[in-house]
Design a protein around this motif. Structure first.
Motif, short mmCIF file in Angstrom:
data_model
loop_
_atom_site.label_atom_id
_atom_site.label_comp_id
_atom_site.label_asym_id
_atom_site.label_seq_id
_atom_site.Cartn_x
_atom_site.Cartn_y
_atom_site.Cartn_z
N LEU A 1 -27.75 9.35 45.25
CA LEU A 1 -27.78 8.56 46.48
C LEU A 1 -26.60 8.90 47.38
O LEU A 1 -26.74 9.06 48.60
CB LEU A 1 -27.79 7.07 46.15
N TRP A 2 -25.42 9.00 46.77
CA TRP A 2 -24.22 9.29 47.56
C TRP A 2 -24.33 10.67 48.21
O TRP A 2 -24.07 10.84 49.40
CB TRP A 2 -22.98 9.24 46.68
N LEU A 3 -24.72 11.68 47.41
CA LEU A 3 -24.79 13.05 47.93
C LEU A 3 -25.86 13.18 49.00
O LEU A 3 -25.66 13.87 50.01
CB LEU A 3 -25.05 14.03 46.79
N THR A 4 -27.00 12.53 48.81
CA THR A 4 -28.05 12.58 49.81
C THR A 4 -27.58 11.98 51.13
O THR A 4 -27.83 12.53 52.21
CB THR A 4 -29.30 11.84 49.31
N ALA A 5 -26.89 10.84 51.03
CA ALA A 5 -26.37 10.21 52.26
C ALA A 5 -25.34 11.11 52.93
O ALA A 5 -25.34 11.25 54.17
CB ALA A 5 -25.75 8.85 51.91
N TRP A 6 -24.47 11.74 52.13
CA TRP A 6 -23.43 12.60 52.71
C TRP A 6 -24.05 13.83 53.38
O TRP A 6 -23.69 14.19 54.51
CB TRP A 6 -22.44 13.03 51.64
N VAL A 7 -24.99 14.48 52.70
CA VAL A 7 -25.64 15.66 53.27
C VAL A 7 -26.40 15.28 54.54
O VAL A 7 -26.34 15.99 55.55
CB VAL A 7 -26.58 16.31 52.24
N GLY A 8 -27.10 14.14 54.50
CA GLY A 8 -27.81 13.70 55.69
C GLY A 8 -26.88 13.46 56.87
O GLY A 8 -27.19 13.85 58.00
N ALA A 9 -25.73 12.83 56.59
CA ALA A 9 -24.76 12.56 57.66
C ALA A 9 -24.20 13.87 58.23
O ALA A 9 -24.03 14.00 59.44
CB ALA A 9 -23.63 11.69 57.13
#
Length: 348
Positions: A128-136
């Motif tokens: 979840l954290w990595l997906t949010a970071w990559v999306g941002a």
């Protein structure tokens, strides 16, 4: 995002996770100091793991890879870091128990199955954290790309306007000034009128060209001044016929468009034709479409290396029409019976 802001967000995120986890545990059984210590360690390890994923992504340039390669990294790297988190936590637990720093109630789950379950839970958090970071990051890149695109278009437009401000042919200015000097003694009143016309032409070039559109009436005024100055130079060799549709009175046109057409007609038609001739300027309006046609005596042949160009600046004209001409804008060139006709259509 600055390092300080990122650290603050990370601290808020993982401390919040620890607080929620402790609250959930406290709802089913009493909290112990050992369990609280382990949960704080878990939060710190998750913080470190997320920073490690971020650092690895930047170092290996994940965001510059193909979508398939990026998806592979996002899917498979969080479980690796999750396993490292749980193994480190296991070492902390074993060391604490061996030294007597930690103690857990009897019946506390343990074993490889429990470790695997905790690793899966941790993987979900890191996913979840990595997906949010990559999306941002991708969103930021897209925004920066859009900003860069608009800045490039604005710079191109500014350069185009600078070119427009220098659109007046230097030979025209040289001839106009020489003719005015000779006219001062012969006809002072006419000389004063020509000076005013030259001033109006230059002022229009410097001020109106900074706008996307100008009233057709203003454009006609400056072209009439320009023609009068050219007639002073070419005398009876230059004749102009005007055909202006009254319906076009309130039309808006790109600045210097008509002036460019007339200048080309005089420079490449009248000046190169023995005895000169007539420049026809016809402007008509049909609904929302404005047509501007300028014809002059002469011959036209496309430049061999640029079939769509006449060498008269019409490529630049087409680019301007594409930017500010509106839907259906275009330019057509016809040559027949010893005359060249340039017709421009644009949204009025």
């Amino acid at each position: 995002m600055t390092n300080t802001r990122r650290a603050a967000l990370q601290a808020l995120l993982w401390s919040g996770y620890v607080a929620v986890s402790l609250a959930m545990v406290a709802s089913v059984r009493p909290l112990t100091g050992s369990l609280s210590f382990v949960m704080v360690c878990l939060g710190a390890l998750l913080w470190a793991a997320s920073e490690g994923l971020r650092g690895l992504a930047l170092w290996q340039r994940w965001l510059d890879r193909s979508p398939r390669s990026l998806l592979f990294c996002v899917i498979f790297m969080p479980p690796v870091f999750a396993a490292l988190v749980q193994l480190t936590l296991l070492v902390i637990n074993k060391t604490g128990l061996a030294l007597g720093w930690l103690s857990f109630p009897p019946g506390t789950p343990h074993g490889w199955g429990v470790l695997a379950g905790y690793t899966a839970n941790t993987s979900i958090l890191l996913w979840l954290w990595l997906t949010a970071w990559v999306g941002a990051q991708l969103l930021t890149r897209w925004r920066q790309g859009e900003i860069a695109k608009w800045q490039a278009e604005a710079a191109a437009r500014a350069l185009e306007l600078q070119v427009l401000r220098a659109q007046i042919n230097p030979h025209f200015l040289f001839n106009a000034l020489n003719n005015l000097r000779a006219l001062i003694n012969e006809d002072p009143a006419r000389a004063r009128d020509m000076v005013s016309r030259l001033s109006n032409t230059l002022r229009h070039t410097l001020t109106h060209s900074a706008r996307e559109r100008v009233p057709l009436a203003d454009e006609l005024a400056v072209v009439r001044d320009y023609v009068a100055l050219e007639q002073l130079h070419h005398e009876e060799r230059l004749q102009v016929q005007w055909q202006i549709d009254p319906a076009a009175a309130d039309a808006q046109v790109p600045p210097m468009l008509l002036q460019l057409l007339v200048e080309n007609a005089i420079k490449h038609g009248i000046a190169r034709t023995p005895g000169g001739g007539v420049v026809d300027i016809a402007i008509t309006r049909h609904g929302a479409t404005l047509s501007i046609a300028v014809s002059n005596p002469g011959q036209w042949k496309p430049v061999p290396d640029a079939p769509t160009s006449t060498g008269l600046g019409l490529v630049h004209l087409r680019e301007r029409l594409a930017r500010a001409g509106g839907d259906g804008a275009g330019c057509r060139i016809d040559a027949a019976d010893g005359r060249v006709r340039v017709c421009v259509t644009l949204a009025a």
